[in-house]
Design an enzyme around this catalytic site. Structure first.
Site, PDB file in Angstrom:
ATOM      1  N   SER A 258       0.706  -1.219   0.108  1.00  0.00           N
ATOM      2  CA  SER A 258      -0.048   0.166   0.030  1.00  0.00           C
ATOM      3  C   SER A 258       0.967   1.098  -0.076  1.00  0.00           C
ATOM      4  O   SER A 258       1.939   1.434   0.512  1.00  0.00           O
ATOM      5  CB  SER A 258      -0.947  -0.031   1.166  1.00  0.00           C
TER       6      SER A 258
ATOM      7  N   TYR B 199      -1.768  -0.845   9.975  1.00  0.00           N
ATOM      8  CA  TYR B 199      -2.230  -1.022   8.831  1.00  0.00           C
ATOM      9  C   TYR B 199      -0.684  -0.619   7.959  1.00  0.00           C
ATOM     10  O   TYR B 199      -0.237  -1.373   7.420  1.00  0.00           O
ATOM     11  CB  TYR B 199      -3.212  -0.097   8.288  1.00  0.00           C
TER      12      TYR B 199
END
Length: 303
Positions: free
Chosen positions: A147, A160
């Protein structure tokens, strides 16, 4: 006849067996459809059995679905054995399964926080470890979906960001370990893509506003098709890195300077968001305030 655009001539996925985790919706489902349209056989592996089966039914005989939690060794092994029995082997593995929570470290639900690390980081390790013998046998390709969060570490996303940065580091080490076996390893860095996960996070009463205040392209949400185009092309060429969109790659060149910039920009926004997060937890409970998206609810038992 497929309505999807044809790939340019060159390396192809035609006839290859592609295993994709987290294939019930979003990037996983869309990529399965595109690769199947290019002639691949796609194995869909994930938790949302009914939704995943609907994806397989849309694709047709080139697709088959298996239910498995990527953090469960035994379930993954059963699924991979089923894929090999059905398709005869595995050429490409795309570790796409991922979830997210919203919350600050001091108040987020601990179990929800740790579940992101289990799915998004350890799930990649387990997926690759179980499938690697089959990929080695075919000198294939492993792709992990990391990501933008691996590069820019925003407040409210500590777990995350840590998981996705870990995925990037894991792939960099693994790449050097398996190159002599003829296996290529890639890592993808999508920015915010219009998926169930992102839309659910944007709808959060606290963190949706915090995310929406991110400046310029860092706060922009891109259509799913943008990600699928980049990933499809990257899988085709067995890419080392895939940036969605390309400007994400440029951030890697200045990543050492990003943390203080993020800290500076957060000074005016985080204090109010911190108070609002505590109030939201008091109102809804820590678990409900943390979990986002269908995948996140499935990964935490629907609670």
């Amino acid at each position: 006849m497929s309505l999807l655009p044809a790939l340019p001539t060159g390396r192809t996925v035609r006839g290859k067996v592609v295993l994709i985790t987290g294939a019930a919706r979003g990037i996983g489902a869309g990529l399965a459809e595109r690769l199947a349209a290019d002639g691949a056989k796609v194995a869909l592996v994930g938790l949302e059995r009914d939704e995943q089966q609907r994806v397989a039914d849309r694709i047709g005989t080139a697709a088959q679905a298996w239910e498995a939690d990527v953090t469960d060794w035994a379930a993954l092994e059963r699924a991979v054995d089923g894929v090999v029995d059905h398709f005869g082997g595995i050429d490409i593995v795309i570790a796409n399964a991922g979830i997210a929570t919203t919350g600050f470290v001091r108040s987020v639900d601990p179990e929800a926080f740790e579940r992101v690390l289990e799915v998004d980081l350890l799930g990649v390790w387990r997926t690759f470890r179980v499938t690697l013998p089959h990929v080695v046998a075919r000198k294939g390709y492993l792709l992990a979906i990391s990501s933008l969060a691996a590069i820019t570490h925003a407040p409210g996303m500590a777990n995350y960001a840590a998981a996705k940065a870990g995925v990037e580091a894991f792939c960099n080490s693994l790449r050097a370990e398996v190159a002599h076996l003829g296996v290529r390893v890639g890592v993808a860095h999508p920015t915010w893509i219009r998926t169930d996960l992102v839309e659910s996070a944007d709808a959060h009463p606290v963190f949706g506003r915090l995310r929406g205040s991110m400046p310029g392209p860092l706060g922009r949400t891109y259509p799913l098709g943008v990600a699928l185009d980049c990933l499809r092309a990257g899988v085709r060429r067995r890419a080392r890195t895939i940036h969605v969109p390309r400007w994400v790659g440029a951030l890697k060149l200045v990543r050492a300077f990003l943390p203080p910039i993020v800290e500076l920009g957060s000074r005016s926004r985080v204090p109010a968001a911190d108070r609002a997060a505590l109030a939201d937890i008091e109102r809804r409970g820590a678990r409900e305030a943390a979990v986002t998206g269908h995948g996140g609810r499935a990964a935490t038992g629907g609670r």
